[in-house]
Design a protein around this motif. Structure first.
Motif, PDB file in Angstrom:
ATOM      1  N   SER A 193       0.802  -1.232   0.000  1.00  0.00           N
ATOM      2  CA  SER A 193       0.000   0.000   0.000  1.00  0.00           C
ATOM      3  C   SER A 193       0.833   1.280   0.000  1.00  0.00           C
ATOM      4  CB  SER A 193      -0.976   0.037   1.190  1.00  0.00           C
ATOM      5  OG  SER A 193      -1.855  -1.066   1.153  1.00  0.00           O
ATOM      6  N   MET A 194       2.141   1.171  -0.248  1.00  0.00           N
ATOM      7  CA  MET A 194       3.001   2.354  -0.272  1.00  0.00           C
ATOM      8  C   MET A 194       3.449   2.644  -1.704  1.00  0.00           C
ATOM      9  SD  MET A 194       2.967   3.328   2.808  1.00  0.00           S
ATOM     10  CE  MET A 194       4.277   4.561   2.843  1.00  0.00           C
ATOM     11  N   PRO A 195       3.491   3.938  -2.110  1.00  0.00           N
ATOM     12  CA  PRO A 195       3.865   4.259  -3.494  1.00  0.00           C
ATOM     13  C   PRO A 195       5.361   4.390  -3.722  1.00  0.00           C
ATOM     14  CG  PRO A 195       3.152   6.246  -2.357  1.00  0.00           C
ATOM     15  CD  PRO A 195       2.969   5.108  -1.375  1.00  0.00           C
ATOM     16  N   GLU A 196       6.127   4.684  -2.666  1.00  0.00           N
ATOM     17  CA  GLU A 196       7.548   4.976  -2.855  1.00  0.00           C
ATOM     18  C   GLU A 196       8.344   3.697  -3.067  1.00  0.00           C
ATOM     19  OE1 GLU A 196       5.880   5.863  -0.133  1.00  0.00           O
ATOM     20  OE2 GLU A 196       5.514   8.009  -0.469  1.00  0.00           O
ATOM     21  N   TYR A 204      -0.074  -2.948  -9.104  1.00  0.00           N
ATOM     22  CA  TYR A 204      -0.691  -2.873  -7.774  1.00  0.00           C
ATOM     23  C   TYR A 204      -1.724  -3.983  -7.626  1.00  0.00           C
ATOM     24  CZ  TYR A 204      -4.859  -0.624  -9.861  1.00  0.00           C
ATOM     25  OH  TYR A 204      -5.992  -0.350 -10.602  1.00  0.00           O
ATOM     26  N   SER A 205      -2.086  -4.260  -6.383  1.00  0.00           N
ATOM     27  CA  SER A 205      -2.985  -5.375  -6.075  1.00  0.00           C
ATOM     28  C   SER A 205      -4.289  -4.858  -5.471  1.00  0.00           C
ATOM     29  CB  SER A 205      -2.296  -6.328  -5.089  1.00  0.00           C
ATOM     30  OG  SER A 205      -3.209  -7.274  -4.583  1.00  0.00           O
ATOM     31  N   SER A 206      -5.339  -5.636  -5.623  1.00  0.00           N
ATOM     32  CA  SER A 206      -6.647  -5.262  -5.072  1.00  0.00           C
ATOM     33  C   SER A 206      -6.659  -5.278  -3.548  1.00  0.00           C
ATOM     34  CB  SER A 206      -7.733  -6.208  -5.608  1.00  0.00           C
ATOM     35  OG  SER A 206      -7.441  -7.548  -5.231  1.00  0.00           O
ATOM     36  N   VAL A 207      -5.687  -5.933  -2.925  1.00  0.00           N
ATOM     37  CA  VAL A 207      -5.662  -5.987  -1.457  1.00  0.00           C
ATOM     38  C   VAL A 207      -4.933  -4.784  -0.870  1.00  0.00           C
ATOM     39  CG1 VAL A 207      -5.695  -8.499  -1.491  1.00  0.00           C
ATOM     40  CG2 VAL A 207      -3.501  -7.320  -1.335  1.00  0.00           C
ATOM     41  N   GLU A 208      -4.367  -3.916  -1.728  1.00  0.00           N
ATOM     42  CA  GLU A 208      -3.659  -2.737  -1.236  1.00  0.00           C
ATOM     43  C   GLU A 208      -4.605  -1.533  -1.146  1.00  0.00           C
ATOM     44  OE1 GLU A 208       0.768  -2.644  -2.442  1.00  0.00           O
ATOM     45  OE2 GLU A 208      -0.291  -3.251  -4.258  1.00  0.00           O
ATOM     46  N   GLN A 209      -4.264  -0.599  -0.237  1.00  0.00           N
ATOM     47  CA  GLN A 209      -5.041   0.623  -0.053  1.00  0.00           C
ATOM     48  C   GLN A 209      -4.335   1.782  -0.753  1.00  0.00           C
ATOM     49  OE1 GLN A 209      -8.061   0.602   1.614  1.00  0.00           O
ATOM     50  NE2 GLN A 209      -7.707  -1.626   1.658  1.00  0.00           N
ATOM     51  N   ASN A 210      -5.097   2.584  -1.496  1.00  0.00           N
ATOM     52  CA  ASN A 210      -4.533   3.749  -2.179  1.00  0.00           C
ATOM     53  C   ASN A 210      -4.790   5.002  -1.353  1.00  0.00           C
ATOM     54  OD1 ASN A 210      -3.501   5.580  -4.024  1.00  0.00           O
ATOM     55  ND2 ASN A 210      -5.382   5.661  -5.221  1.00  0.00           N
ATOM     56  N   THR A 211      -3.752   5.533  -0.724  1.00  0.00           N
ATOM     57  CA  THR A 211      -3.884   6.750   0.083  1.00  0.00           C
ATOM     58  C   THR A 211      -3.255   7.951  -0.619  1.00  0.00           C
ATOM     59  OG1 THR A 211      -1.831   6.242   1.281  1.00  0.00           O
ATOM     60  CG2 THR A 211      -3.895   5.434   2.238  1.00  0.00           C
ATOM     61  N   THR A 212      -2.933   7.805  -1.905  1.00  0.00           N
ATOM     62  CA  THR A 212      -2.310   8.889  -2.665  1.00  0.00           C
ATOM     63  C   THR A 212      -3.373   9.733  -3.361  1.00  0.00           C
ATOM     64  OG1 THR A 212      -2.106   7.757  -4.802  1.00  0.00           O
ATOM     65  CG2 THR A 212      -0.442   7.262  -3.122  1.00  0.00           C
ATOM     66  N   SER A 213      -2.940  10.802  -4.014  1.00  0.00           N
ATOM     67  CA  SER A 213      -3.864  11.646  -4.783  1.00  0.00           C
ATOM     68  C   SER A 213      -4.074  11.120  -6.201  1.00  0.00           C
ATOM     69  CB  SER A 213      -3.327  13.084  -4.840  1.00  0.00           C
ATOM     70  OG  SER A 213      -2.061  13.124  -5.475  1.00  0.00           O
ATOM     71  N   PHE A 214      -3.389  10.025  -6.550  1.00  0.00           N
ATOM     72  CA  PHE A 214      -3.537   9.428  -7.879  1.00  0.00           C
ATOM     73  C   PHE A 214      -4.765   8.510  -7.908  1.00  0.00           C
ATOM     74  CE2 PHE A 214       0.847  10.714  -7.736  1.00  0.00           C
ATOM     75  CZ  PHE A 214       1.142  11.101  -9.030  1.00  0.00           C
ATOM     76  N   PRO A 215      -5.330   8.289  -9.096  1.00  0.00           N
ATOM     77  CA  PRO A 215      -6.508   7.421  -9.191  1.00  0.00           C
ATOM     78  C   PRO A 215      -6.277   6.012  -8.666  1.00  0.00           C
ATOM     79  CG  PRO A 215      -6.268   8.692 -11.195  1.00  0.00           C
ATOM     80  CD  PRO A 215      -5.027   8.938 -10.384  1.00  0.00           C
ATOM     81  N   ASP A 216      -5.050   5.492  -8.794  1.00  0.00           N
ATOM     82  CA  ASP A 216      -4.744   4.182  -8.235  1.00  0.00           C
ATOM     83  C   ASP A 216      -3.276   4.134  -7.830  1.00  0.00           C
ATOM     84  OD1 ASP A 216      -3.062   3.054 -10.461  1.00  0.00           O
ATOM     85  OD2 ASP A 216      -4.937   3.189 -11.588  1.00  0.00           O
ATOM     86  N   LEU A 217      -2.929   3.116  -7.049  1.00  0.00           N
ATOM     87  CA  LEU A 217      -1.584   3.002  -6.495  1.00  0.00           C
ATOM     88  C   LEU A 217      -0.536   2.730  -7.572  1.00  0.00           C
ATOM     89  CD1 LEU A 217      -0.098   3.064  -3.776  1.00  0.00           C
ATOM     90  CD2 LEU A 217      -0.512   0.599  -3.575  1.00  0.00           C
ATOM     91  N   VAL A 242       7.284 -12.020   3.510  1.00  0.00           N
ATOM     92  CA  VAL A 242       6.939 -12.118   4.925  1.00  0.00           C
ATOM     93  C   VAL A 242       6.911 -10.744   5.584  1.00  0.00           C
ATOM     94  CG1 VAL A 242       9.314 -12.445   5.717  1.00  0.00           C
ATOM     95  CG2 VAL A 242       7.426 -13.415   7.040  1.00  0.00           C
ATOM     96  N   ASP A 243       7.665  -9.767   5.047  1.00  0.00           N
ATOM     97  CA  ASP A 243       7.642  -8.421   5.628  1.00  0.00           C
ATOM     98  C   ASP A 243       6.729  -7.475   4.843  1.00  0.00           C
ATOM     99  OD1 ASP A 243       9.127  -8.141   3.343  1.00  0.00           O
ATOM    100  OD2 ASP A 243      10.698  -6.912   4.254  1.00  0.00           O
ATOM    101  N   ASP A 244       5.762  -8.059   4.121  1.00  0.00           N
ATOM    102  CA  ASP A 244       4.751  -7.293   3.390  1.00  0.00           C
ATOM    103  C   ASP A 244       5.354  -6.419   2.287  1.00  0.00           C
ATOM    104  OD1 ASP A 244       2.365  -8.209   4.257  1.00  0.00           O
ATOM    105  OD2 ASP A 244       2.021  -6.667   5.758  1.00  0.00           O
ATOM    106  N   SER A 245       6.359  -6.930   1.598  1.00  0.00           N
ATOM    107  CA  SER A 245       6.937  -6.222   0.459  1.00  0.00           C
ATOM    108  C   SER A 245       6.563  -6.944  -0.836  1.00  0.00           C
ATOM    109  CB  SER A 245       8.465  -6.162   0.571  1.00  0.00           C
ATOM    110  OG  SER A 245       8.851  -5.379   1.683  1.00  0.00           O
ATOM    111  N   THR A 246       6.517  -6.163  -1.913  1.00  0.00           N
ATOM    112  CA  THR A 246       6.311  -6.744  -3.233  1.00  0.00           C
ATOM    113  C   THR A 246       7.264  -6.056  -4.197  1.00  0.00           C
ATOM    114  OG1 THR A 246       4.647  -7.382  -4.874  1.00  0.00           O
ATOM    115  CG2 THR A 246       4.487  -5.143  -3.976  1.00  0.00           C
ATOM    116  N   HIS A 247       7.378  -6.556  -5.412  1.00  0.00           N
ATOM    117  CA  HIS A 247       8.388  -6.070  -6.331  1.00  0.00           C
ATOM    118  C   HIS A 247       7.848  -5.984  -7.753  1.00  0.00           C
ATOM    119  CE1 HIS A 247      10.618  -7.725  -2.924  1.00  0.00           C
ATOM    120  NE2 HIS A 247      11.576  -6.887  -3.233  1.00  0.00           N
ATOM    121  N   GLY A 248       8.469  -5.077  -8.521  1.00  0.00           N
ATOM    122  CA  GLY A 248       8.238  -5.119  -9.952  1.00  0.00           C
ATOM    123  C   GLY A 248       7.536  -3.925 -10.564  1.00  0.00           C
TER     124      GLY A 248
END
Length: 297
Positions: free
Chosen positions: A72-75, A106-119, A154-160
């Motif tokens: 759920s993080m953009p950076e 991005y995944s459907s299980v993530e939350q978008n808290t940015t000002s962009f339409p999607d993560l 395991v630490d809630d990270s994803t890649h790509g």
């Protein structure tokens, strides 16, 4: 007979005392089961996808590592692929006719808290800004997003991310440059262009749509602002170009205030020649660089 009864009584008493001791020590104080067992099972099947950025036979960048994102993080985390990113920036700067599309995943299980339409768009824009800071003209970079079934470590990270190349064709006139700008949403930068020696920007159906939507959005969201950033080509001194870009941004602000946007929601900035959209080596490129960029923030 009396002896047998007495023996039985002692047996019952000892049994009762043993049971009471067991209950107190094992069930109440929980001292009988040994230390708690810690699971050592590894996360199921997560592996970092390899990085691959290819432009035909001209460029091939690869790494066993990749961009990292917390859920759920953009950076993005660039640490493991900085060498490849620097090579990508150098390639784009040396090949001004190539356009790179950056697709944020991005995944459907993530939350978008940015000002962009999607993560995904937020992630792609973060990489775009990195490359712009490295000197790549913004006109060579397009952002997109893709919703996919991402897996997480395991630490809630994803890649790509995904990358695609195409030819960049720069329109030859200011009118054609203005017409080439397409509205998607007020959170994606749109460039306004000016005829030679004219203070008013060239109006098109697309930028009019942007302005109309921005007026509605800003009226409903008083804490948001419309950023107006002036740019120039590299003709003239740094001081002259900075002043010229400031004047262009201020002229757009004046026009938008007349259309009903509060001056407190319009923020101007001047970049002079420091952020070219295209190469200044051609007349077309210099025309593309003389602009005001607008975006809601």
């Amino acid at each position: 007979m009396a002896s047998s009864v007495k023996t039985l009584a002692w047996i019952l008493l000892i049994g009762w005392m043993g049971g009471s001791t067991y209950w107190h020590v094992c069930k109440i104080k929980l001292l009988c089961d040994g230390p708690p067992q810690v699971s050592t099972a590894a996360p199921a099947g997560y592996s970092i996808p390899a990085l691959s950025i290819v432009d035909g036979n001209n460029l091939s960048l690869s790494s066993a590592m990749n961009f990292g994102f917390k859920k759920s993080m953009p950076e993005p985390n660039y640490v493991n692929v900085k060498k490849e990113l620097d090579s990508l920036a150098a390639y784009l700067k040396a090949n001004s006719g190539r356009k790179l599309t950056i697709t944020g995943l991005y995944s459907s299980v993530e939350q978008n808290t940015t000002s962009f339409p999607d993560l995904g768009l937020a992630r792609a824009d973060a990489l775009k800004q990195y490359l712009v800071q490295a000197g790549v003209p913004g006109s060579q970079l397009v952002t997109a997003s893709k919703l996919i079934d991402l897996t997480f470590s395991v630490d809630d990270s994803t890649h790509g991310m995904e990358f695609g190349f195409d030819s960049l064709i720069i329109p030859k006139t200011e009118e054609a440059l203005a017409a080439a700008e397409k509205y998607e949403n007020v959170f994606k930068t749109m460039d306004l262009y000016f005829k030679t020696a004219k203070a008013d920007y060239i109006k098109t159906p697309e930028n009019e749509k942007f302005i109309a939507e921005a007026i509605k959005y800003l009226a409903a969201n008083k804490d948001k602002k419309l950023a107006l950033t002036g740019h120039t080509d590299n003709d003239g001194t740094d001081e002259t170009n900075l002043k010229l870009s400031k004047n262009r941004a201020s002229s757009v602000k004046a026009v938008l205030m007349k259309r009903g946007i509060s001056g407190t929601q319009l923020v101007t900035d001047a970049k002079g020649e420091s952020q070219p959209k295209a190469s200044n080596d051609t007349p077309e490129g210099r025309k593309a660089n003389r602009r005001v960029s607008i975006i809601v923030q």
